[in-house]
Scaffold this active site. Sequence first.
Site, PDB file in Angstrom:
ATOM      1  N   ASP A  49      -9.805  38.946 -33.316  1.00  0.00           N
ATOM      2  CA  ASP A  49     -11.157  39.307 -33.760  1.00  0.00           C
ATOM      3  C   ASP A  49     -11.390  38.950 -35.230  1.00  0.00           C
ATOM      4  O   ASP A  49     -11.974  39.736 -35.981  1.00  0.00           O
ATOM      5  CB  ASP A  49     -11.463  40.803 -33.518  1.00  0.00           C
ATOM      6  CG  ASP A  49     -11.695  41.125 -32.045  1.00  0.00           C
ATOM      7  OD1 ASP A  49     -11.674  40.189 -31.231  1.00  0.00           O
ATOM      8  OD2 ASP A  49     -11.887  42.309 -31.723  1.00  0.00           O
ATOM      9  N   HIS A  85     -13.118  39.518 -28.888  1.00  0.00           N
ATOM     10  CA  HIS A  85     -14.424  39.105 -29.410  1.00  0.00           C
ATOM     11  C   HIS A  85     -14.506  37.609 -29.649  1.00  0.00           C
ATOM     12  O   HIS A  85     -15.576  37.035 -29.528  1.00  0.00           O
ATOM     13  CB  HIS A  85     -14.741  39.845 -30.715  1.00  0.00           C
ATOM     14  CG  HIS A  85     -15.365  41.177 -30.469  1.00  0.00           C
ATOM     15  ND1 HIS A  85     -16.719  41.373 -30.495  1.00  0.00           N
ATOM     16  CD2 HIS A  85     -14.821  42.360 -30.145  1.00  0.00           C
ATOM     17  CE1 HIS A  85     -16.988  42.636 -30.219  1.00  0.00           C
ATOM     18  NE2 HIS A  85     -15.852  43.264 -30.017  1.00  0.00           N
ATOM     19  N   HIS A 175      -3.330  41.380 -29.242  1.00  0.00           N
ATOM     20  CA  HIS A 175      -4.622  42.044 -29.443  1.00  0.00           C
ATOM     21  C   HIS A 175      -4.889  42.886 -28.198  1.00  0.00           C
ATOM     22  O   HIS A 175      -5.603  42.473 -27.287  1.00  0.00           O
ATOM     23  CB  HIS A 175      -5.717  40.989 -29.652  1.00  0.00           C
ATOM     24  CG  HIS A 175      -7.013  41.572 -30.133  1.00  0.00           C
ATOM     25  ND1 HIS A 175      -7.284  41.774 -31.459  1.00  0.00           N
ATOM     26  CD2 HIS A 175      -8.101  42.029 -29.471  1.00  0.00           C
ATOM     27  CE1 HIS A 175      -8.486  42.301 -31.594  1.00  0.00           C
ATOM     28  NE2 HIS A 175      -9.004  42.471 -30.396  1.00  0.00           N
ATOM     29  N   HIS A 211      -9.452  49.997 -33.831  1.00  0.00           N
ATOM     30  CA  HIS A 211     -10.105  49.780 -35.137  1.00  0.00           C
ATOM     31  C   HIS A 211      -9.747  50.791 -36.219  1.00  0.00           C
ATOM     32  O   HIS A 211     -10.306  50.774 -37.300  1.00  0.00           O
ATOM     33  CB  HIS A 211     -11.628  49.708 -34.958  1.00  0.00           C
ATOM     34  CG  HIS A 211     -12.105  48.371 -34.468  1.00  0.00           C
ATOM     35  ND1 HIS A 211     -13.415  47.981 -34.464  1.00  0.00           N
ATOM     36  CD2 HIS A 211     -11.407  47.312 -33.982  1.00  0.00           C
ATOM     37  CE1 HIS A 211     -13.519  46.756 -33.993  1.00  0.00           C
ATOM     38  NE2 HIS A 211     -12.308  46.328 -33.679  1.00  0.00           N
TER      39      HIS A 211
HETATM   40 MN   LIG Z   1     -12.050  44.293 -32.645  1.00  0.00          MN
END
Ligand SMILES: [Mn+2]
Length: 475
Positions: A49, A85, A175, A211
């Site tokens: 991301d 993303h 990720h 996050h």
């Molecule tokens: Mn992210």
Amino acid sequence: MKFAHIADVHLGREQFNQPFRYNDYLKVFREAIEKSVNERVDFILIAGDLFHVSRPSPRTIRDAVEVLELPMKKDIPVFAIEGNHDKTIRETSVFDLLEHLGLLHTVGLRREPGKGEFIRSKKLSENRYLVWGQVGDVEIYGLRHHTRWQLIRNDGAVNVLKALFKGRKGILMLHQAVDYLAKDTPYQDAFDLKLSELPDGFSYYALGHIHVHRVAEPSQTGLSGPIVYPGSLERTEVREASHIIRYSSRDRKPKVIDNRDGPKGFYIVEDFQPEFIEVDARPFYSVRVEGESKAELRKKVEEAASLIPKDALAVITLEGTIKGGVSLAEFNDLLKDSGLRYYTFRSRVVGEAVLSKERLSEEELFTDWERELLLHLRVPPKEFSEGLTEFVSWLMERYKKGIPKNTPKKAAEVQKGGEKEETWEKGDEKPKAVKGPTKEEKPKPTEEKVPKKSKPVPKPKNPSSLDAWLRRGKP
Ligand SMILES: [Mn+2]
């Protein structure tokens, strides 16, 4: 050996549709890279991301190039993987462009061997190479974001990560949300990997996706190295607020609390020991104001807002039970002269008292595939088409399992079109040619009774299962 571990930059995002947020996201990225370069790290990791979307705007690409030139000029290599993303199903992506410019190296499964001083490759099958980084004696492995059922197949009998990284050591960059570290995050019940599903043997697990910053030490997990999430560099949602203001209907004054998940930054890692380095993300206030009348809410909102610095963002949630409820339009004018950089209201006000009911669990409310579908609907729309294709093939597999072995004709009839199926469902006499089972006879879908025709699914404990997975063309 010293390196920086950055994740979830989400470059290009204009949060709340506010153009100044674009600059905020860029500013903290530049700060993280500058601090890494000043620390004279040997290399930099970006664990997914980097971009908010897989097709960033020319402006976003230009800004990424400018920032990534800083380590390049100092001969500090940057290794990256794609996150949910910024991954793409296309052959080439913005990562290829950055790689071509010498600004970063993408590690993971590639169609071609990697190039460059810091890159090593191993051919796994036709058109499939494992590409990793090498700086000194440290190897840097990684794999782009995948959905859980791409990685963990046949109810856990096949673990793609363990097969792919067997015997490898150094750093593993992923990720994905690991359940052990997902508590109190959006991934608590929607994790991608269980702790036990991570391949052991690495000295450092450089993760992205969750996050907020989190570390699980080897003493907690039993793994060979720490599992580390730096979190996003900017505040991407209200639970990452820097400060929380609570103002209940009983309080005389609002209370300001520092949010535990507020600090934003990345890690500088020396001898595989991570140290959190904070960046200067914009102050973000999560305000909860409770009242018993509209007038009380308005007064308390003004009081709470007077505690917020002018350059901050604020999300103000109104709570309470107020007859007739409230409309947010009645509050929007309230803070227009407050000097806040941006604010928005949310309402949890109820018009009348609601009797609390016993809560049903997800499992009681939804079937397995409904839950899987809901999980899919949570992903951002731009990746939905790709995710949906995966989901539909998964659903087809499930559906095939549900068709009884001894009634191929019925399946054929159903596939011909709606007409006959409808007749059958209405409870009319079944067509003679169709010897379908009655509802009671219908065997339950079990693994054993699956008639497998197309697309072979990798078999458990078969050494070639990884090859089969690779052949499916989903790196
Ligand atoms: Mn992210």
